[in-house]
Design a protein around this motif. Structure first.
Motif: not given
Length: 321
Positions: A12, A14, A69, A71-73, A78, A81
Motif C-alpha cells: 500500500e 510503497i 513510505e 506498508k508491505c504485508v 507486516g 521497513r
C-alpha cells in the motif's frame, strides 16, 4: 459470498528509498506510491520499461531492500521497513548462483529436497518425471556447471516449487528466455499453483507473461499503470483486430483505408494490422465482411489472437502521448 483466496502480498503506497538523479530537476523516486494485492495461487508477471524498477519492486516485496513510505504485508505479517531478513515463507531467486557446480541437475534437486520425510526413491522418480513433463528431460543428468544461467535459474525454480515457502519470487528480469524455457516455466508455474503457492516473476518478455502468468502488473516511470489479470490486459489494450498477410500489402492498405475509416491500419513486416480506435467494441467479423465484399482476396487474413506484447506496446503508447 464466494471466499476469495487469501492475500499473500499487500503493498500500500510503497515508495522506494532509491531516487533517480535528473539533470536540472528534482530527484524522482525510483518507485512511487505502488499499491498491489497478490493472492494465493496466483502467478504474477511484473513488466515495465526499466529493468531496475521491476527488479527493485520484487526486492522490496521479498524484504531484501528497505522501502521509505507505505506498508508491505506478506502473508498477513507486516514487514519492518528497515529490517532486511528473508522470511522463511519466501523463496527468493535473484541469481543463478544457488546451484552447486559439482552436482548434476537431478542430484541437486534431490539434495535440495533432502529434508522431506518421503521415500527417497519415490521422490527421485517424481522429480525426474517433473523434469521430463516440463520439457527439460535432456538436462536431468547434465552437470550444473555446463548449464546456461537461464537453465540454472529454471532448475532453482523447480527446487523452489518443492520447498515449504508459500511465495516464490523469481527476480531475473535481465534474463532472456527461449521458447523451451518459457514452456518449462509455464508448466512449473502450474505445478506451483497446484501446490497452493504463489509465484511472482519479473520479466520484459511478454510471451513469458502470456504463457505462464494469471496476472500482470506494468510499471512505467516509477508508477503502476496496470495491475490485474493477463486476460483482461490482453483484451483491453490489444487493439489489433485483423492481420492480413500479402506481398502487395501496401496497395491493399491504400484501398482498405478508404473502406475502413474507423480503423487504424499499420504495416509491420509485410503484415497489415487493422486496429480499432478508442473504446470501440471488438468486431473482427464486420472487418472480414467489408474486405470480402470489396472483392479483395488477400493471401491470408486472420483474427488477431490478443497478445500481451501488443497490449504492452499499446499501454506504453498511451502513457507516452
Amino acid at each position: 459470498m464466494e471466499h476469495s483466496p487469501e492475500r499473500v502480498v499487500l503493498m500500500e503506497g510503497i515508495s522506494s528509498v532509491e531516487h533517480f538523479l535528473l539533470i536540472d530537476d528534482i530527484p524522482r523516486r525510483v518507485l512511487g506510491d505502488i499499491t498491489l494485492v497478490i493472492r494465493r495461487t496466483e502467478t504474477w508477471g511484473i513488466n515495465g520499461t526499466s529493468l531496475f524498477e521491476i527488479k527493485l519492486l520484487l526486492e522490496i516485496m521479498a524484504n531484501i531492500r528497505p522501502y521509505d513510505e507505505g506498508k508491505c504485508v506478506l502473508i498477513e505479517r507486516g514487514m519492518m521497513r528497515r529490517k532486511r531478513v528473508i522470511l522463511k515463507h519466501v523463496f527468493y531467486i535473484g541469481s543463478a548462483d544457488m546451484l552447486y557446480n559439482n552436482m548434476n541437475v537431478l542430484e541437486f534437486l534431490m539434495f535440495a529436497t533432502a529434508q522431506f520425510k518421503t521415500n527417497k526413491v519415490e521422490l527421485q522418480e517424481e522429480i525426474f518425471e517433473l523434469i521430463i513433463t516440463v520439457g527439460l528431460g535432456h538436462l536431468s543428468l547434465t552437470p550444473n556447471h555446463s548449464l546456461t544461467n537461464e537453465e540454472k535459474a529454471v532448475i532453482i525454480l523447480i527446487a523452489a516449487a518443492y520447498s515449504d515457502s508459500l511465495i516464490i519470487v523469481f527476480n531475473l528480469p535481465e534474463y532472456k528466455w527461449d521458447k523451451i524455457l518459457i514452456e518449462a516455466i509455464s508448466k512449473i508455474a502450474d505445478f506451483i499453483r497446484e501446490r497452493g503457492k504463489t509465484l511472482i516473476l519479473s520479466t520484459q518478455e511478454s510471451l513469458l507473461i502470456e504463457k505462464a502468468c494469471s496476472h500482470t502488473a506494468v510499471i512505467h516511470q516509477g508508477s503502476l499503470i496496470y495491475s490485474g489479470t493477463v486476460e483482461n490486459f490482453r483484451l483491453k489494450f490489444d487493439k489489433v483486430e485483423v492481420v492480413i498477410r500479402d506481398k502487395s500489402v501496401h496497395s491493399i492498405k491504400e484501398k482498405l483505408s478508404i473502406l475502413l475509416p474507423g480503423y487504424k491500419l499499420d504495416i509491420e513486416d509485410d503484415n497489415l494490422m487493422i486496429s480499432s480506435i478508442g473504446l470501440k467494441v471488438s468486431d473482427p467479423s464486420s472487418i472480414f465482411r467489408i474486405i470480402l465484399e470489396s472483392g479483395f482476396t488477400p493471401e491470408s487474413i486472420e483474427i488477431n489472437p490478443k497478445t500481451v506484447q501488443n497490449a504492452y506496446e499499446e499501454i506504453m503508447r498511451l502513457h507516452d502521448l
